[in-house]
Scaffold this motif. Structure first.
Motif, PDB file in Angstrom:
ATOM      1  N   ALA A 109       0.842  -1.208   0.000  1.00  0.00           N
ATOM      2  CA  ALA A 109       0.000   0.000   0.000  1.00  0.00           C
ATOM      3  C   ALA A 109       0.873   1.253   0.000  1.00  0.00           C
ATOM      4  N   HIS A 110       1.934   1.235   0.786  1.00  0.00           N
ATOM      5  CA  HIS A 110       2.845   2.383   0.834  1.00  0.00           C
ATOM      6  C   HIS A 110       3.517   2.608  -0.532  1.00  0.00           C
ATOM      7  N   GLU A 111       4.025   1.537  -1.126  1.00  0.00           N
ATOM      8  CA  GLU A 111       4.681   1.664  -2.432  1.00  0.00           C
ATOM      9  C   GLU A 111       3.689   2.120  -3.503  1.00  0.00           C
ATOM     10  N   THR A 112       2.443   1.609  -3.404  1.00  0.00           N
ATOM     11  CA  THR A 112       1.413   2.042  -4.346  1.00  0.00           C
ATOM     12  C   THR A 112       1.144   3.539  -4.176  1.00  0.00           C
ATOM     13  N   GLY A 113       1.267   4.013  -2.938  1.00  0.00           N
ATOM     14  CA  GLY A 113       1.127   5.451  -2.677  1.00  0.00           C
ATOM     15  C   GLY A 113       2.137   6.261  -3.478  1.00  0.00           C
ATOM     16  N   HIS A 114       3.350   5.755  -3.611  1.00  0.00           N
ATOM     17  CA  HIS A 114       4.364   6.444  -4.419  1.00  0.00           C
ATOM     18  C   HIS A 114       3.959   6.470  -5.890  1.00  0.00           C
ATOM     19  N   ILE A 115       3.412   5.335  -6.361  1.00  0.00           N
ATOM     20  CA  ILE A 115       3.034   5.269  -7.783  1.00  0.00           C
ATOM     21  C   ILE A 115       1.874   6.225  -8.057  1.00  0.00           C
ATOM     22  N   GLU A 183       7.742  13.015   0.483  1.00  0.00           N
ATOM     23  CA  GLU A 183       7.090  11.976  -0.308  1.00  0.00           C
ATOM     24  C   GLU A 183       6.746  10.776   0.560  1.00  0.00           C
ATOM     25  N   GLU A 184       7.609  10.454   1.506  1.00  0.00           N
ATOM     26  CA  GLU A 184       7.354   9.307   2.371  1.00  0.00           C
ATOM     27  C   GLU A 184       6.083   9.511   3.193  1.00  0.00           C
ATOM     28  N   GLN A 185       5.932  10.706   3.736  1.00  0.00           N
ATOM     29  CA  GLN A 185       4.731  10.959   4.544  1.00  0.00           C
ATOM     30  C   GLN A 185       3.486  10.920   3.669  1.00  0.00           C
ATOM     31  N   SER A 229      16.387   4.695   1.618  1.00  0.00           N
ATOM     32  CA  SER A 229      15.308   5.172   0.740  1.00  0.00           C
ATOM     33  C   SER A 229      14.065   5.544   1.541  1.00  0.00           C
ATOM     34  N   HIS A 230      13.955   5.018   2.744  1.00  0.00           N
ATOM     35  CA  HIS A 230      12.781   5.297   3.568  1.00  0.00           C
ATOM     36  C   HIS A 230      13.198   5.810   4.935  1.00  0.00           C
ATOM     37  N   PRO A 231      13.552   7.082   5.031  1.00  0.00           N
ATOM     38  CA  PRO A 231      13.937   7.606   6.337  1.00  0.00           C
ATOM     39  C   PRO A 231      12.748   7.545   7.305  1.00  0.00           C
TER      40      PRO A 231
HETATM   41 ZN    ZN Z   1       8.495   5.064   0.533  1.00  0.00          ZN
END
Ligand code: ZN
Length: 468
Positions: A109-115, A183-185, A229-231
């Protein structure tokens, strides 16, 4: 290492990753990518399960499912990342660490958030900037070093010159990381939204990230690619926690059937990739569960203990006769131990239960060829042609198809299939040799002749040439 979990698709990935690797900071790449090239593994059971994890999330995120791929990277470290908007990479280590489907679904779900957030486009631009800054830094460093070398009165300027170079790289890295935090948040917020919309708990996501945060505090050596990549600043974790705990699905568990498949997947990965003593520790003989028997059977097979391997698998097929992957494993084991006829029986059963799997059809075709029975050649060609259509980049399937055509006496088709095998391995000159022979033997302008022509006309990109 046994064959099917290590079917390589090195070529296409190497081409994709080459661009990313030029960036001076450690981007979300599998560790392996930085040294010997990433090892991609293919496995129908795992790919189907991950697809079932991802589909509902992709659906609510509005990401088109067709053409979307989840790629397994054989690496024991925890990592997951998206490289180009159509492919999500997940390390086997992440799957082996995750006790529940929910943990992996949270990461997906998190990675999909980036896409869905279009972060990739921005990432690319940001990386270009970082690269330019770093290059400027290095040029500046080099220039200064040459300058100082010419003036002997300046004693230790070499160190200063080095300092300039590193300073600029550091600047590039900082600009990249500051962009990443935002972007992470955003990806976290999207992930929570998707989990909510699919009525799933955000607990797995939160716990995975908390675990990372904690491990990071105790880690004294090495840099974890996922952490770079994910602080995980404390603020990000607390934001996530506050919102996640409000979810009405916080305590909701994964459906038992999904958990059962997850447990089998982990057992398979440990069986195929962990050392025998670790398999023994995690799945001791006292544990009679299906996953434990699965892991032990695979480990026995890797240790060339045919009897225990088959006994374990047979206990599983008796219990779950409709599980195609137990039959697939049985076929694989029998095939490797030279019992091709029995392998054909097991694999036919597997194909009937998973008719869309090119990988399993490919193995059935291989087993049919291995029987050495002329009457099986037509069936082998049928299975392998179908498999090649579904898995067009699998050089293994093309190679077995070449053998099958050769047995049949169809030399033109055999050379064409061999040409494709070399092509997808990235050996373009061997592919051209085979394609030339195919062209001489096939009727001019027939589909096979045209295919051979395509292979001869192909001009590989520079990066692909370098990688071979
Ligand atoms: Zn991320």
């Amino acid at each position: 290492m046994a064959a099917p979990l290590t079917r390589l698709v090195r070529k296409s990935l190497a081409v994709t990753l080459a661009g990313l690797m030029a960036v001076p900071v450690s981007m979300p790449l599998p560790v392996a990518a930085q040294s010997r090239g990433p090892m991609i593994i293919r496995d129908q059971e795992i790919e189907n399960l991950l697809r079932d994890y991802a589909n509902p999330i992709l659906g609510v995120a509005g990401v088109r499912k067709s053409g979307f791929q989840i790629v397994l990277v054989q690496d024991r470290g925890f990592n997951a990342f998206v490289a180009d908007g159509r492919r999500m990479f997940i390390n086997t280590g992440a799957l082996m660490d995750a006790k529940t489907p929910n943990e992996i679904i949270g990461v997906i779900a998190h990675e999909t958030g980036h896409i869905a957030g279009g972060h990739l486009q921005r990432l690319r631009e940001q990386m270009a900037t970082a690269q330019i800054l770093a290059m400027a830094g290095m040029l500046l460093g080099a220039g200064a070093a040459i300058g100082t070398a010419r003036s002997p009165q300046v004693g230790n300027s070499g160190v200063g010159a080095m300092g300039i170079g590193l300073g600029a790289q550091d600047m590039a890295m900082r600009s990249l990381l500051s962009y990443q935090r935002g972007e992470e948040q955003a990806a976290d917020r999207s992930a929570l939204k998707y989990l909510d919309a699919t009525q799933q708990s955000p607990k797995g996501l939160l716990e995975t990230f908390q675990r990372f945060n904690q491990e990071a505090m105790f880690k004294t050596t090495g840099v974890d690619p996922y952490l770079v990549s994910h602080p995980f600043p404390q603020e990000r974790i607390s934001n996530l926690e506050t919102t996640a705990k409000k979810s009405p699905y916080w305590d909701k568990k994964d459906p038992p059937a999904l958990q059962a498949r997850h447990d089998l997947m982990r057992a398979k990965l440990f069986g195929f990739t962990a050392r025998a003593d670790e398999v023994g520790r995690r799945y001791p003989l006292s544990d009679n569960s299906a996953p434990a028997r699965y892991a032990r059977a695979i480990a026995a097979y890797r240790n060339k203990q045919l009897g225990p391997a088959l006994a374990g698998i047979d206990s599983l097929t008796r219990e779950q006769p409709n599980n195609p992957y137990f039959w697939e494993l049985k076929g694989q084991v029998l095939l490797e131990f030279g019992r091709a006829n029995e392998a054909v029986t097991a694999l036919r059963r597997s194909v009937s239960l998973a008719p869309n799997s090119g990988m399993i059809k490919g193995m059935l075709g291989q087993a049919l060829v291995a029987t050495g029975t002329p009457a099986n050649v037509d069936a082998a060609i049928g299975e392998l042609s179908n498999a090649a259509m579904r898995e067009p980049e699998s050089s293994d399937i093309w190679r077995h198809l070449a053998t099958a055509y050769s047995r049949k006496g169809q030399e033109g088709q055999a050379h064409l299939a061999a040409a494709q095998a070399y092509f997808f391995e990235g050996d373009y000159s061997a592919a051209a040799t085979q394609a030339n022979r195919a062209k001489q033997l096939l009727p001019p302008n027939s589909p096979g002749w045209l295919k051979a022509e395509d292979i001869l006309n192909y001009r590989p990109p520079r990066s692909a040439q370098r990688n071979n």
